[in-house]
Scaffold this motif. Structure first.
Motif, short mmCIF file in Angstrom:
data_model
loop_
_atom_site.label_atom_id
_atom_site.label_comp_id
_atom_site.label_asym_id
_atom_site.label_seq_id
_atom_site.Cartn_x
_atom_site.Cartn_y
_atom_site.Cartn_z
N ILE A 77 -19.83 -20.15 -0.23
CA ILE A 77 -20.39 -20.21 -1.58
C ILE A 77 -19.53 -19.36 -2.50
O ILE A 77 -19.22 -18.22 -2.18
CB ILE A 77 -21.83 -19.64 -1.64
N GLY A 78 -19.13 -19.92 -3.62
CA GLY A 78 -18.41 -19.14 -4.62
C GLY A 78 -19.40 -18.45 -5.55
O GLY A 78 -20.32 -19.10 -6.05
N VAL A 79 -19.24 -17.14 -5.72
CA VAL A 79 -20.10 -16.39 -6.64
C VAL A 79 -19.21 -15.78 -7.71
O VAL A 79 -18.32 -14.98 -7.42
CB VAL A 79 -20.91 -15.30 -5.92
N LEU A 80 -19.44 -16.17 -8.96
CA LEU A 80 -18.62 -15.72 -10.09
C LEU A 80 -19.44 -14.80 -10.97
O LEU A 80 -20.48 -15.19 -11.50
CB LEU A 80 -18.13 -16.94 -10.88
N VAL A 81 -18.98 -13.55 -11.12
CA VAL A 81 -19.67 -12.57 -11.96
C VAL A 81 -18.70 -12.02 -13.00
O VAL A 81 -17.48 -12.04 -12.80
CB VAL A 81 -20.24 -11.40 -11.12
N PRO A 82 -19.21 -11.54 -14.14
CA PRO A 82 -18.31 -10.94 -15.15
C PRO A 82 -17.57 -9.72 -14.61
O PRO A 82 -16.40 -9.53 -14.89
CB PRO A 82 -19.27 -10.56 -16.28
N THR A 83 -18.28 -8.88 -13.87
CA THR A 83 -17.66 -7.71 -13.25
C THR A 83 -18.51 -7.25 -12.08
O THR A 83 -19.74 -7.32 -12.14
CB THR A 83 -17.50 -6.56 -14.28
N ALA A 84 -17.86 -6.80 -11.02
CA ALA A 84 -18.59 -6.38 -9.82
C ALA A 84 -18.89 -4.89 -9.80
O ALA A 84 -19.58 -4.40 -8.91
CB ALA A 84 -17.81 -6.77 -8.57
N ARG A 144 -20.66 -3.17 -11.88
CA ARG A 144 -21.95 -2.84 -12.48
C ARG A 144 -23.02 -2.94 -11.39
O ARG A 144 -23.03 -3.91 -10.61
CB ARG A 144 -22.29 -3.80 -13.63
N ASN A 145 -23.91 -1.99 -11.37
CA ASN A 145 -24.96 -1.99 -10.37
C ASN A 145 -25.75 -3.29 -10.38
O ASN A 145 -26.11 -3.82 -9.33
CB ASN A 145 -25.90 -0.81 -10.60
N PHE A 146 -26.00 -3.83 -11.58
CA PHE A 146 -26.78 -5.06 -11.68
C PHE A 146 -26.11 -6.19 -10.91
O PHE A 146 -26.73 -6.83 -10.05
CB PHE A 146 -26.99 -5.46 -13.14
N PHE A 147 -24.84 -6.47 -11.21
CA PHE A 147 -24.16 -7.60 -10.58
C PHE A 147 -23.94 -7.38 -9.08
O PHE A 147 -24.10 -8.30 -8.28
CB PHE A 147 -22.85 -7.91 -11.30
N ASP A 192 -27.69 -0.16 -20.93
CA ASP A 192 -27.75 1.26 -20.54
C ASP A 192 -26.46 1.99 -20.89
O ASP A 192 -26.48 3.18 -21.22
CB ASP A 192 -27.98 1.37 -19.02
N TYR A 193 -25.33 1.28 -20.83
CA TYR A 193 -24.05 1.93 -21.13
C TYR A 193 -23.99 2.34 -22.60
O TYR A 193 -23.54 3.44 -22.93
CB TYR A 193 -22.88 1.00 -20.77
#
Length: 341
Positions: free
Chosen positions: A66-73, A75-78, A252-253
């Motif tokens: 499975i490909g998982v695309l996130v804006p940035t890894a 960040r705790n959320f992602f 939060d940032y």
């Protein structure tokens, strides 16, 4: 064995069996004896055999990737969402390929192409904040490959989506600040065309109006919501001489940046100004004072997203199987927003 990567033929030659037997043993075929499976797995380990997922996908129609695309890894959320996805994927013997767009639309397009070339069985994605054209995501759907969006979504794509109720989270946070006596609440948001910021702004505005407090557009600060943006937004409000007694930030940032500036100006939190953020990043519980924030239920979101993906994967009619899941966030009240005696 010739130099290079080991193949099933190398394993077969070492054990004096056929390559098809090796292939079946590696795929846990019930027609192969347990003793043969053990010998094959042992030899595969000795030869450092790595399965060719693309070749396997071409043969079976499934890559188990499975490909998982996130804006940035970072960040705790992602990272927590990815953990939730992997929890479900691993239970079903699927592997996850994690890619980052770094909020760059071109990189997002290239990454989608790379994942498709890797023959992934489907893609789970959160859209970058600078993405305005969605043709690369449409290409996924045109190929009949499952696509599930989470957190940052768009209504331009008819796909399954998993989000939190950003409106509810923002409304409850603003309402809490009002209950603590605040009447001039600044709001940090983003001008980007992303659902999460639109919904948080809407929740803020409705809570203000429902409390019969006049809405003041001067209290709205737009930025990219990073720490430095929070600093500049806070400086803007102070330098303009705008009266305010609280800040509710959609990040939060950015609220952390606001806290830094308030300290530098010797403005006391929460005595003079109350603060609340959104995201429940780990640092919010370690600041002085700890920052009130909204928990986005990131691990449950990841698990639900993966479950949605696998439902879609096994569905005969991919289009009719699409649906939207909305999770309820939780307001975590800490010292930064509480009324003092």
């Amino acid at each position: 064995m010739k130099k290079g990567k080991a193949t099933i033929h190398d394993i077969a030659e070492k054990l004096n069996i056929t390559a098809s037997t090796v292939s079946r043993a590696l795929n846990d075929n019930p027609r192969i004896s347990e003793n043969t499976k053990k010998q094959v797995l042992k030899m595969a380990k000795q030869l450092n055999y790595q399965p060719n997922h693309i070749a396997s996908a071409l043969r079976s129609g499934k890559s188990k990737l499975i490909g998982v695309l996130v804006p940035t890894a970072n960040r705790n959320f992602f990272s927590s969402v990815v953990r939730g996805i992997e929890d479900i994927a691993n239970e079903l013997d699927y592997k996850v390929i994690i890619s980052q767009s770094y909020e760059d639309p071109e990189k997002e397009i290239q990454t989608v192409d790379a994942l498709l070339n890797a023959r992934v069985d489907g893609i789970i994605a959160s859209i970058g904040k600078n993405t305005e054209n969605f043709d690369h995501f449409k290409k996924i759907l045109e190929k009949g490959i499952p696509l599930v969006l989470f957190d940052r979504i768009t209504n331009e794509l008819e796909v399954s989506q998993v989000v939190i109720d950003d409106y509810y989270g923002a409304y409850e946070t603003t309402k809490h600040l009002i209950e603590q006596g605040c009447r001039r609440i600044a709001h940090f948001t983003s001008p980007k065309k992303i659902n999460i910021y639109r919904e948080r702004l809407r929740g803020y505005e409705d809570a203000i109006r429902d409390a019969n407090i006049p809405f003041d557009p001067e209290l709205i600060e737009e930025s990219d919501m990073q720490l430095e943006d929070g600093r500049s937004s806070m400086e803007n409000i102070i330098n303009k001489g705008i009266e305010f007694d609280a800040v509710f930030s959609s990040s939060d940032y950015a609220v952390m940046g606001a806290l830094q500036v308030l300290r530098e100006h010797k403005i006391s939190v929460p005595n003079q100004v109350k603060l609340a953020g959104f995201g429940n990043e780990p640092f919010t519980s370690f600041t002085a004072p700890p920052i009130t924030t909204v928990d986005q239920k990131s691990i449950p979101m990841g698990r639900v997203t993966a479950e949605t993906f696998f439902e879609l994967l096994k569905s005969e009619d991919k289009k009719s199987a699409t649906h939207k899941t909305v999770l309820k966030p939780e307001l975590i009240i800490r010292e930064s927003s509480l009324k003092t005696n």
